[in-house]
Design a protein around this motif. Structure first.
Motif, PDB file in Angstrom:
ATOM      1  N   SER A 113       0.808  -1.213   0.000  1.00 25.22           N
ATOM      2  CA  SER A 113       0.000   0.000   0.000  1.00 25.22           C
ATOM      3  C   SER A 113       0.839   1.259   0.000  1.00 25.22           C
ATOM      4  N   THR A 117      -0.985   4.324  -1.539  1.00 26.16           N
ATOM      5  CA  THR A 117      -1.999   4.647  -0.526  1.00 26.16           C
ATOM      6  C   THR A 117      -1.381   4.621   0.864  1.00 26.16           C
ATOM      7  N   ALA A 190      -5.231   2.831   4.213  1.00 27.62           N
ATOM      8  CA  ALA A 190      -6.291   3.738   4.641  1.00 27.62           C
ATOM      9  C   ALA A 190      -7.223   3.048   5.628  1.00 27.62           C
ATOM     10  N   GLN A 248      -5.713   8.797   1.093  1.00 25.84           N
ATOM     11  CA  GLN A 248      -5.149   8.277  -0.158  1.00 25.84           C
ATOM     12  C   GLN A 248      -4.877   9.477  -1.059  1.00 25.84           C
ATOM     13  N   GLU A 251      -1.927   8.291  -4.987  1.00 31.50           N
ATOM     14  CA  GLU A 251      -1.980   6.955  -5.578  1.00 31.50           C
ATOM     15  C   GLU A 251      -1.680   7.017  -7.081  1.00 31.50           C
TER      16      GLU A 251
END
Length: 374
Positions: A113, A117, A190, A248, A251
Motif C-alpha cells: 500500500s 496509498t 487507509a 489516499q 496513488e
C-alpha cells in the motif's frame, strides 16, 4: 502453465526466418504480414468505469507505437478473475497483464500500500510518482514483489491520481468525533488509518460499494473520483460529498505483467510496454481533468449533491493518526525501508514543490469570487 506457454520470441524469430527463406517466392507484403502478439490484460474496474477507458488509452498507445505488432485485449473486472485477484492471476500466467492499484494486494504485504496509498509526508501524487522512477521506489517495489514475496511479475506505476475525496456520507461530518462508529469502505493502509480514528472499515471492490450501502453493510464510503463515483450511482445513496483527504492522497495505477511473458519479448516490445505507461499517464491526466471536473459540476447542479472540503479538524486528525500508526507498521524492516526512502524524497522534493508553487486559490478567488467558499 508456464511450461506450456509458447515461447513467443522464438516463434517470432522463426517466423521472420521462414519469411526470409520464402522471399523469392512470395510477394513482400505476404512475407512481412504477421499476426499481432495479443496480451490478455484484465483490469480491476467495471466496464462502465472511466478507469476502463484509461486502460484502453494505454492499449491504444501500445498498439500504435508497436506498429500493430502488440495488441492489448483489455478485459473488465470479473472477466477472468475478481477485481482483487489480478495479481495472483498475472503471477500464475492466467493473465498476461493487469491494470490495477497496489492496495488491492495489500493482503500479501502491507508494504504494498505504500506504493500509492500510504502516509502523506507533504509530497503530491506527481512527486511520489517521481519517487518511484527517480528516488529508488522502483527497485524497492521489485524487491518487495520478486525477492520478498516471490511474485512472478514485472510492474510499473502510471497516472499520478488527484488526491482522493474523503467520500460520501448521508449527513454532515465536521469533527473526528463525528466519525466514530461509521461503517466505511476504503482499501489498503487507509483501512488501518481510519480504523485508528474510530471507523469500522470494509475493504470492497468498486462494483460492490453502492449495493453494500443499500444493504446497510456500510454507511459511508470513498472510491476515488467524481466520475467513477457518479457512474457507481453514489449520488443515489448519499448526498454529502467531501473532497480532500490524507487517507489516499498520492496513488497511481499499477501496470502488471507476467515476468515470463515480459522477459520473452524482444527488447523493443518490452520498451513499448514500459514507456507506454508514461504515455498513458499524460493522456489519463488530461482526460481526468476534463471529466472529473465536469462530473463534479453535474453532481452539484443536477444530482443535488452538497460538495464540501473535508473540515480541517478531520484533516489534522488524519495526519496525527498516520504518525500514531506508523511506528508499529515500521517494525516490518521492508516497510520501514520504503517509508524512510519516501520521507527523504518528500523532505527534499516537496520543499521545492511547495516553496515554488504560487497560491493558485488566491488567483482563482480573484477571477471567480465566492466559488471556493463551500
Amino acid at each position: 502453465m508456464t511450461d506450456q506457454r509458447l515461447n513467443r520470441r522464438s516463434f517470432l524469430r522463426k517466423t521472420a526466418l521462414a519469411g526470409g527463406a520464402s522471399a523469392g517466392v512470395l510477394a513482400a507484403p505476404a512475407v512481412l504480414a504477421q499476426a499481432p502478439l495479443v496480451l490478455k490484460m484484465q483490469t480491476s474496474w467495471g466496464a462502465s468505469n472511466i478507469w476502463q477507458e484509461f486502460a484502453q488509452d494505454y492499449a491504444d498507445r501500445v498498439e500504435a507505437m508497436s506498429g500493430g505488432r502488440l495488441k492489448v485485449d483489455v478485459l473488465p473486472a470479473g472477466a477472468v478473475v475478481a477485481a482483487f485477484q489480478v495479481m495472483d492471476a498475472v503471477h500464475d500466467g492466467v493473465l498476461d497483464a493487469a491494470h490495477t492499484v497496489c492496495a488491492y494486494w495489500y493482503g500479501k504485504s502491507k508494504a504494498a500500500s505504500l506504493f500509492g496509498t500510504g502516509p502523506v509526508f507533504g509530497a503530491s501524487s506527481p512527486a511520489m510518482l517521481g519517487w518511484f522512477y527517480e528516488g529508488g521506489g522502483a527497485e524497492l517495489y521489485r524487491e518487495l514483489t520478486q525477492d520478498q514475496l516471490g511474485l512472478n511479475v514485472v510492474g510499473f506505476l502510471g497516472f499520478p491520481m488527484f488526491a482522493q475525496p474523503f467520500g460520501w456520507f448521508k449527513g454532515e461530518v465536521n469533527t473526528v468525533a463525528d466519525l466514530q462508529g461509521f461503517k466505511y469502505r476504503t482499501v489498503g493502509l487507509a483501512a488501518d488509518l481510519l480504523q485508528s480514528m474510530g471507523m469500522s472499515v470494509a475493504q470492497l471492490p468498486g462494483g460492490e460499494i453502492v449495493p453494500a450501502m443499500e444493504r446497510g453493510v456500510i454507511d459511508a464510503f470513498e472510491f476515488n473520483n467524481p466520475s467513477s463515483d457518479k457512474d457507481f450511482g453514489a449520488q443515489d445513496v448519499a448526498k454529502n460529498y467531501y473532497l480532500s483527504s490524507y487517507h489516499q492522497a498520492s496513488e497511481q495505477f499499477e501496470f502488471l505483467f507476467n515476468k515470463d511473458f515480459y522477459d520473452d519479448l524482444e527488447p523493443d516490445l518490452q520498451a513499448i510496454l514500459k514507456y507506454g505507461v508514461e504515455a498513458s499517464a499524460t493522456a489519463n491526466t488530461n482526460k481526468a481533468m476534463r471529466r472529473y471536473s465536469a462530473d463534479l459540476k453535474w453532481l452539484q447542479e443536477e444530482a443535488g449533491v452538497t460538495v464540501r472540503r473535508t473540515p480541517s479538524e478531520i484533516l489534522d486528525g488524519q495526519i496525527k493518526a498516520w504518525s500514531a500508526i506508523l511506528p508499529e507498521l515500521e517494525t516490518d524492516p521492508m516497510f520501514k525501508r520504503i517509508t524512510d526512502s519516501q520521507r527523504a524524497w518528500a523532505e527534499q522534493v516537496a520543499f521545492y514543490e511547495l516553496m515554488n508553487a504560487p497560491d493558485y486559490a488566491l488567483a482563482y478567488e480573484h477571477f471567480f469570487p465566492g466559488k471556493l467558499s463551500l
